[in-house]
Design an enzyme around this catalytic site. Structure first.
Site, PDB file in Angstrom:
ATOM      1  N   ASN A 156       0.837  -1.201   0.000  1.00 41.12           N
ATOM      2  CA  ASN A 156       0.000   0.000   0.000  1.00 41.12           C
ATOM      3  C   ASN A 156       0.872   1.251   0.000  1.00 41.12           C
ATOM      4  O   ASN A 156       1.977   1.219   0.532  1.00 41.12           O
ATOM      5  CB  ASN A 156      -0.894   0.027   1.246  1.00 41.12           C
ATOM      6  CG  ASN A 156      -2.033  -0.966   1.123  1.00 41.12           C
ATOM      7  OD1 ASN A 156      -2.482  -1.249   0.021  1.00 41.12           O
ATOM      8  ND2 ASN A 156      -2.457  -1.508   2.258  1.00 41.12           N
ATOM      9  N   HIS A 179      -7.226  -8.173  -0.428  1.00 42.65           N
ATOM     10  CA  HIS A 179      -8.266  -9.072   0.067  1.00 42.65           C
ATOM     11  C   HIS A 179      -9.476  -8.360   0.657  1.00 42.65           C
ATOM     12  O   HIS A 179     -10.371  -9.018   1.188  1.00 42.65           O
ATOM     13  CB  HIS A 179      -7.673 -10.024   1.117  1.00 42.65           C
ATOM     14  CG  HIS A 179      -7.011  -9.279   2.231  1.00 42.65           C
ATOM     15  ND1 HIS A 179      -6.035  -9.826   3.029  1.00 42.65           N
ATOM     16  CD2 HIS A 179      -7.139  -7.998   2.648  1.00 42.65           C
ATOM     17  CE1 HIS A 179      -5.625  -8.923   3.904  1.00 42.65           C
ATOM     18  NE2 HIS A 179      -6.283  -7.819   3.694  1.00 42.65           N
TER      19      HIS A 179
END
Lengths: 466, 466, 466, 466
Positions: A156, A179
């Site tokens: 990220n 996810h």
């Protein structure tokens, strides 16, 4: 690549993993997958961490419960890791938890709280500024040493990491995997159990259309075996909007930094009509700070957690100790399939069956209402050497308006990072909804201090003296 | 239409004008234009006001200083006004100043101040909700009674009025006209005088590229006879950023509700690098309320005025009295060309010379980065029966992000007005930057009360009991 | 629709089928599908033909080898057929074989030969002119009587039939289905057998990316279990380019009007580099007539057949006789699954498993380089109540140029049919590549005569006296 | 650039001009323009030709009838010519008339006639293949030595020359200029005289909307002082369709290779409804060869000329002799303003007044229905350092279909030239409408021979031995 030979000889470069969790997950998933075998080259800027993973990984080979045979090898350069690889997995921590501490907690001085701080908001933006140059460097290495490899990113801020890869090397074959949407599919499965008594629904049986950007994706169509789930979800939200829905899984928002009671998700549904498909901690950060993150009391009312960075530091320490035990064999490695789809994707890309799932890739028209080439999250069909997005349509204008301000802000952040342009970065920073209650002068002051705290990773920037 | 006959026989339908100012301006402009003559049909929901304008207009015919001969006739229906018309001019007040009082001042209860309140912000949005149905009705009448007429709109909110016309009757030939950009051209002319000693520059000599939406337009290219004006403007802003620039024209921001010292404009230039091309009172309303409209003290520091609706009410009273004097002949009508371009446009559309100027029309590709069909303000070439936009390019991403959130919010407002859908309207309302410091609950409460105050114009809406 | 109830109660409207072949195929496919049961309403302009099909279909119910239970009922109106239907299948003959005789054979007077004459070329275009009004009518009925039903069309010209449905009723849920691509997948399977000794490859195992328009689709990516098939196809073409490849299936191009030796397909690959994915008889008609259809001798050299309409007439007679025998029970109905995907699609749309296959639907961005909204053939993901195209990318410019001239010509044909505009229709006609050797005057003359022969179906057209 | 200084000091690089005509035209236009003065650097691969032009140009300085003062200087390198230039004018002959002889006349062996042979058709395509590398080279030099200069190209094939400039150096400020549209404006002026008795209409008073590609542009809107010219043109065509319209100017199609009787233009209007805006010799080459160029007899019936290359050779000889006389002063230079707009454009780009005219530049959305970035011809507003296209709209689908097959073919030709890819070039060649009556084998044979004749300019290509 040909299935008849190559599935026995797959080569994976694993970039990062020094923080252990994700690397062990991959080991588990590979060890329990019978169709593949090969070699994983481990590269981390902390070689020792990579080497410990080598030891841990290679210990698996002799075990009877392990069906996928893999060699692990720690290497000292990116070049070594990439050369010859069929797949590249990227899962790094950009900077250290010290920088992340500044990202997440410094804005609290101005009354700005963040539940994660790694995607958007002041923390996510500054994290992006230090991460993008790293991804530019990785992309340049991939271009040189493994241009045909498929690249799977878990780092990220997902959107900007993936965008930086494509900007640097437009022919790269990269996908960003996350996810968070799976969690929403599981919530819908729980809903079926709670409202209809249907048990053991696999999240993969929940057919959804996904559209948005990572951690701020939306579902506009959901069904289970021929039943439209929207009317049901509406009932579900009515029932649990106030109390929240805790679910049956282990973990509770009050004592688990990653759980929530889904109240943010339910509130967004009541206000906007679609199912937001990410954890509440992420969703909250995309909205103005008067909405869900106004102050810690409000956050408690909304029943989700603020993840403090000191928890991450402590957790890291525990993982290092566990790593020592695993590497030395004192503690046996537990095989726990992660539920992540990385290995499924690898199989599909090798020609072992088609997979339809949500991925983060440049918008080639799969999502209307969002500029082409920006990275969006929608479904795609993954098959042999091929990832083709499925047309997802368009968000309703009002939700699209929530999403695209981040899309454009991320574009500006990217340009600022590539051009080391502080003024431009500030233009994005002051438009972030989490800062909507600050004056521009306050925002500028905060920005300066945050940049200063991450200066080690901002080579070439002209920063104020501290 | 042929210039050899038709310029003597032009028929104009004037919709609105009961509030006098704009109608008298048109009379002045027509009276001083030698190339045209014909008839103006005056229609207003207040027939008496239209009739008084008829008297005033027809008094001009005998005067020696009047070169354009026009008959004025008040009519009782829209049908009568439109039938046979070559041009339709729309300049109405949607609702009364009572509704406008609620639009502008009710939000002050929540600390939200507005300098105009007719474009965006809570006031602009609610004004749009009551104006759109009126424009739908006008468009339906035009479709039936004068489908080939050119329609010139002056009513605010300009963007949504024009958009409503095209949504209802896609083949309509309508343009939205606004003088705000002219003011910025004049500012650049003043700059040439102040910094370079060049006097009497006509605003039309300042060559600009305009792009944005009405009242939030931007200039990314400006020149005067082969000199790029951007370096000069940069100097100008440095010099006057703090003090403001009062200019030489009559009126001062402290005692004139329509003036400013351009400090907002200068601040936007320093922060974003382009020239914002509207009055500061309008510009301020497009930004988060922490920026320029935080409270009346801040507004005074930024040196622009909040226009109170009670001033408008008082002004209206004075105009009515003046109207009586003009109609009866007690006071002579003064010929003051307005500087508006309506009559120039009419000439160009009749084939009397090409005109390049900024107009509000649907985006057919003239402005990149903004959805097609939404109404944008850019330059266009106006010639015989033809308005063709000039490609304006694209705003830089960071400025575009400021603009498009309003574009999308306006689209949602349009859909809400057409569908009489309060939930949808609220989705737009809570996204307005002027409300960025409110919680969604506060915003919803304010919205409900504002709607209630304008309920007379919201036929078909399901509103809460008051 | 819910799988737990609705799969037992599916209602299908079958429009057409009087020519028997397709209706019997559906009966066979439904009879052998265990997951579905319900009712089929048969509508044909020839009620007696529909009624015979009712008898034939209902005879299946008692048979032990039949696992899908269906009631068949002939109805007298479209309204009756559509009301309550979940699915609508359209498979009609527009006009009779007399009109088709003119379509196919009249151009031979001018040296223009056609192998099928139902898609493009002079025959396809005139067929479209008489078919489009029929599909407009069907779409209007669907809009009124079964707006939520999924519509599966098998009628040619596929592209324009589907386009006419969407033009008339933009919310229609229609897909055009065609088996031509399957044939090419089978050819690739044969190739695997011939070159690599891999037997019994199912066409569904050949993973392809398809893009183009119906009967002129192209494959730019093909793999089998992780093996790229393009290098292999290149070898295959080198080997069989001259001789042709007859395959092992029954039927030979010399004595079967539907077979070919694939020489056209191989030639297109050598010249343009991609795999053309339709039968040679169709492919040839999209190219200039100097290429493959210059004269019957040339056609023989290219080893494909010209299907004479007299064969169709004879075949129809035989089918009628067979129908009598089946209806009376003299001849038993043979269950032969067709290999068509209609029933698989119905299952997927009911939520019984996802299906990825090629369909004809409006271009929403799935195929770059072709105008939006025109009907293209690409892969789509079919799931519960949902058909979402997969992004197919773009054809290389040179192939795209071959395709889009037909796309635009079909658009003009559509407009001409909707507007009953002969001049416009002629503008399309004279641009058809099969007429590239005619002068415009000759083309106009031929067109006039062809229109005259199909005048019965051209209500409202102004045609020349014959 | 500032008008107060720079107009006295304009520097122009003139590339080409060895063939004299165009260079002398520029000299004439500059000499008669009072607002500009400066220096012209002359560069030609034939230095002596450039030097002779230097002598001729500098002779003008002392003359009393010359109002624009310019120095001319022949230079030996492109670098010298470009360095310091404000404007670059390109007007070269790619290759010699020997290559052009092959381009134009070799196809006659196959019955393919060309009236010009420099735009499309077999001749235009092969000419493009040898011209593109030259323009790539020029663009690279401009990028290095005069990146901010405005570039005005007159060389054919206009579209691909301009496209090559932008492909090589995307930031180039280049426009392609052509007078063919002016000729059509003049025809409309003649029409006003013939049908309405209105004399001395200047072509600039004919207001038109232009759209298409160079030499195949179309007018869909034309007016003169408020009168729509389409109904008049329809009458005009009816009157002169059969006989042709010779006009009053000197020159007649029978004895002038550049004239026509406009019958092609009239025929296209009758068939397609818009005004084709180029000379008939050019228009004819864009249509299938059965239309207007079937054979020399047909061409005579259509009343336009085939320009033989031997005429060009002879004319060149005459120009060389004239050049000698001019350079030595034996013959005085006649000042004849050309009617070209190059000098007007230079003035507008310097800030001396806005100009709206048709130019060839990349499609940024000004012409719908044609791919972005391909070079199109539409109107643009030219002002200080700025060329902004005016939105031209979209051609009707049937005409667009005629145009875009050339657009795509030109894209393929560009790619083939850049990649020196004979197979790809052939894919474009065999799709040219002028070759529509050839078999692919014949076309390939012709292509091979044509390439061979121009091989001197095809460095890096793999050509067959001759």
């Amino acid at each position: 690549m040909n299935k008849f030979t190559k599935v026995k000889d797959v080569q994976i470069a694993y970039i990062g993993g020094g923080s252990r969790g994700w690397a062990w997950g991959l080991m588990s998933d590979l060890a329990t997958e019978v169709a593949l075998s090969g070699k994983v080259k481990l590269y981390d800027i902390n070689y020792d961490a990579a080497y410990q993973n080598e030891l841990i990984g290679n210990r698996l080979k002799d075990r009877v419960d392990v069906v996928g045979q893999w060699d692990y090898e720690a290497v000292r350069t990116l070049e070594e890791a990439l050369t010859g690889s069929d797949f590249v997995i990227i899962s790094i921590l950009p900077g250290s938890f010290d920088e992340m501490h500044s990202d997440v907690h410094l804005p609290e001085k101005y009354g700005v709280y963040q539940s994660v701080g790694d995607t958007v908001g002041p923390g996510g933006l500054v994290r992006a500024l230090r991460t993008i140059p790293i991804f530019v460097d990785i992309a340049e290495h991939i271009k040189e040493y493994s241009p045909n490899a498929w690249v799977i990113n878990y780092t990220n801020p997902m959107t900007l990491c993936t965008r930086a890869l494509y900007t640097t090397f437009p022919e790269i074959k990269a996908i960003g995997c996350c996810h968070e949407v799976f969690g929403t599919q599981k919530l819908l499965a729980s809903m079926l159990e709670v409202l209809q008594g249907i048990e053991n629904v696999d999240r993969r049986e929940i057919d959804i259309n996904v559209l948005g950007i990572n951690h701020f994706t939306w579902i506009d169509k959901a069904s289970y075996k021929g039943t439209d789930l929207f009317p049901l979800y509406s009932q579900f939200v009515d029932k649990y909007h106030e109390s929240g829905f805790e679910g049956s899984e282990e973990g509770h928002w009050m004592n688990n930094h990653f759980k929530s009671a889904e109240r943010v998700k339910f509130d967004l549904f009541k206000r906007f009509g679609l199912i937001a498909a990410a954890g509440d901690r992420h969703l909250a950060e995309f909205m103005p700070n008067t909405w869900y993150l106004k102050n810690p009391e409000k956050v408690r009312e909304w029943k989700f957690g603020l993840t403090p960075v000191k928890w991450r530091k402590k957790n890291k320490q525990e993982l290092i100790e566990k790593s020592n035990r695993l590497a030395s064999g004192v503690e046996p490695f537990e095989l726990n399939p992660t539920g992540e789809e990385g290995v499924d994707m690898i199989k599909a890309l090798l020609g072992l069956g088609e997979l339809i799932t949500n991925v983060n890739i440049p918008n080639k028209g799969q999502m209307n209402g969002v500029p082409l080439e920006t990275v969006v999250e929608t479904n795609a069909v993954i098959s042999y050497d091929n990832v083709r997005p499925v047309l997802a349509g368009k968000l309703p204008d009002s939700i699209n308006n929530l999403v695209i301000r981040h899309v454009h802000n991320q574009e500006v952040t990217l340009q600022a990072a590539l051009g080391q342009d502080k003024d431009l970065a500030l233009q994005a920073f002051i438009q972030d909804p989490l800062l909507s209650t600050l004056t521009p002068e306050e925002a500028a002051e905060l920005f300066e201090e945050m940049l200063s705290n991450t200066r080690e990773y901002l080579n070439g920037w002209e920063l104020q003296e501290v």
